[in-house]
Design a protein around this motif. Structure first.
Motif, mmCIF file in Angstrom:
data_model
loop_
_atom_site.group_PDB
_atom_site.id
_atom_site.type_symbol
_atom_site.label_atom_id
_atom_site.label_comp_id
_atom_site.label_asym_id
_atom_site.label_seq_id
_atom_site.Cartn_x
_atom_site.Cartn_y
_atom_site.Cartn_z
ATOM 1 N N ARG A 1 44.392 -76.520 8.747
ATOM 2 C CA ARG A 1 43.715 -77.558 7.979
ATOM 3 C C ARG A 1 42.261 -77.141 7.845
ATOM 4 N N ILE A 2 41.809 -77.057 6.594
ATOM 5 C CA ILE A 2 40.436 -76.648 6.310
ATOM 6 C C ILE A 2 39.704 -77.829 5.690
ATOM 7 N N HIS A 3 38.549 -78.124 6.240
ATOM 8 C CA HIS A 3 37.695 -79.171 5.671
ATOM 9 C C HIS A 3 36.513 -78.484 5.006
ATOM 10 N N VAL A 4 36.437 -78.621 3.695
ATOM 11 C CA VAL A 4 35.305 -78.089 2.938
ATOM 12 C C VAL A 4 34.532 -79.275 2.382
ATOM 13 N N LYS A 5 33.398 -78.992 1.837
ATOM 14 C CA LYS A 5 32.554 -80.046 1.305
ATOM 15 C C LYS A 5 33.273 -80.733 0.139
ATOM 16 N N GLY A 6 33.697 -81.970 0.363
ATOM 17 C CA GLY A 6 34.336 -82.748 -0.679
ATOM 18 C C GLY A 6 35.846 -82.695 -0.721
ATOM 19 N N ASN A 7 36.496 -81.942 0.149
ATOM 20 C CA ASN A 7 37.948 -81.821 0.052
ATOM 21 C C ASN A 7 38.529 -81.352 1.380
ATOM 22 N N ASP A 8 39.803 -81.655 1.608
ATOM 23 C CA ASP A 8 40.571 -81.128 2.738
ATOM 24 C C ASP A 8 41.746 -80.357 2.185
ATOM 25 N N MET A 9 42.042 -79.217 2.803
ATOM 26 C CA MET A 9 43.176 -78.406 2.380
ATOM 27 C C MET A 9 44.086 -78.153 3.571
ATOM 28 N N PHE A 10 45.386 -78.116 3.298
ATOM 29 C CA PHE A 10 46.369 -77.898 4.351
ATOM 30 C C PHE A 10 47.399 -76.893 3.862
ATOM 31 N N LYS B 1 37.223 -73.624 -5.585
ATOM 32 C CA LYS B 1 35.940 -73.051 -5.976
ATOM 33 C C LYS B 1 35.770 -73.073 -7.494
ATOM 34 N N THR B 2 36.841 -72.777 -8.240
ATOM 35 C CA THR B 2 36.730 -72.806 -9.696
ATOM 36 C C THR B 2 36.575 -74.232 -10.214
ATOM 37 N N ARG B 3 37.133 -75.206 -9.510
ATOM 38 C CA ARG B 3 36.939 -76.598 -9.921
ATOM 39 C C ARG B 3 35.496 -77.040 -9.709
ATOM 40 N N LEU B 4 34.859 -76.515 -8.683
ATOM 41 C CA LEU B 4 33.489 -76.908 -8.387
ATOM 42 C C LEU B 4 32.480 -76.287 -9.342
ATOM 43 N N GLN B 5 32.784 -75.110 -9.854
ATOM 44 C CA GLN B 5 31.834 -74.421 -10.718
ATOM 45 C C GLN B 5 31.684 -75.167 -12.033
ATOM 46 N N ASP B 6 30.483 -75.191 -12.541
ATOM 47 C CA ASP B 6 30.209 -75.833 -13.815
ATOM 48 C C ASP B 6 30.426 -74.801 -14.907
ATOM 49 N N HIS B 7 31.450 -74.979 -15.707
ATOM 50 C CA HIS B 7 31.785 -74.024 -16.757
ATOM 51 C C HIS B 7 31.164 -74.394 -18.102
ATOM 52 N N HIS B 8 30.442 -75.481 -18.142
ATOM 53 C CA HIS B 8 29.832 -75.920 -19.395
ATOM 54 C C HIS B 8 28.489 -75.232 -19.577
ATOM 55 N N HIS B 9 28.241 -74.807 -20.783
ATOM 56 C CA HIS B 9 26.975 -74.182 -21.100
ATOM 57 C C HIS B 9 26.040 -75.236 -21.655
#
Length: 109
Positions: free
Chosen positions: A58-67, A94-102
């Motif tokens: 179980r990984i806890h990252v900033k804003g989310n938990d993954m299992f 990580k790709t969800r967190l990145q801002d892809h809008h210019h």
């Protein structure tokens, strides 16, 4: 980053602990905002030999938990599968967190 490695029906040896930490370094190398990691290694009492060794994390990252969990007849192979699964999950996060809008170009009046 807090790393907790525990074993259920299994003694966590220093070699096993070292293997887990080196494998999890790959995840922290790809994404540095990992807050907490908890790894549970289990040996199950099954009649058949296959899928007896189990690893879950179980990984806890900033804003989310993954299992993720993985089971195999070899604990090291189960750990390899587990880290592959977690690496994919962390990559998606990580790709969800990145801002892809210019930014729109400024209009000059």
């Amino acid at each position: 980053m807090n790393l907790t490695i525990s074993g259920h029906h299994l003694e966590v040896t220093p070699a096993l602990r070292n293997y887990v930490t080196t494998k999890l370094d790959r995840i922290t190398r790809h994404f540095d905002q990992v807050v907490d990691i908890k790894v549970l290694l289990t040996v199950e009492n099954l009649k058949e030999k296959e899928r007896r060794q189990r690893a879950e994390c179980r990984i806890h990252v900033k804003g989310n938990d993954m299992f993720a969990e993985s089971s195999h007849e070899d604990l090291y192979a189960a750990l390899d599968e587990l880290v592959d699964k977690l690496d994919r999950q962390v990559g998606k996060h990580k790709t969800r967190l990145q801002d892809h809008h210019h930014a729109a170009p400024k209009r000059v009046m």
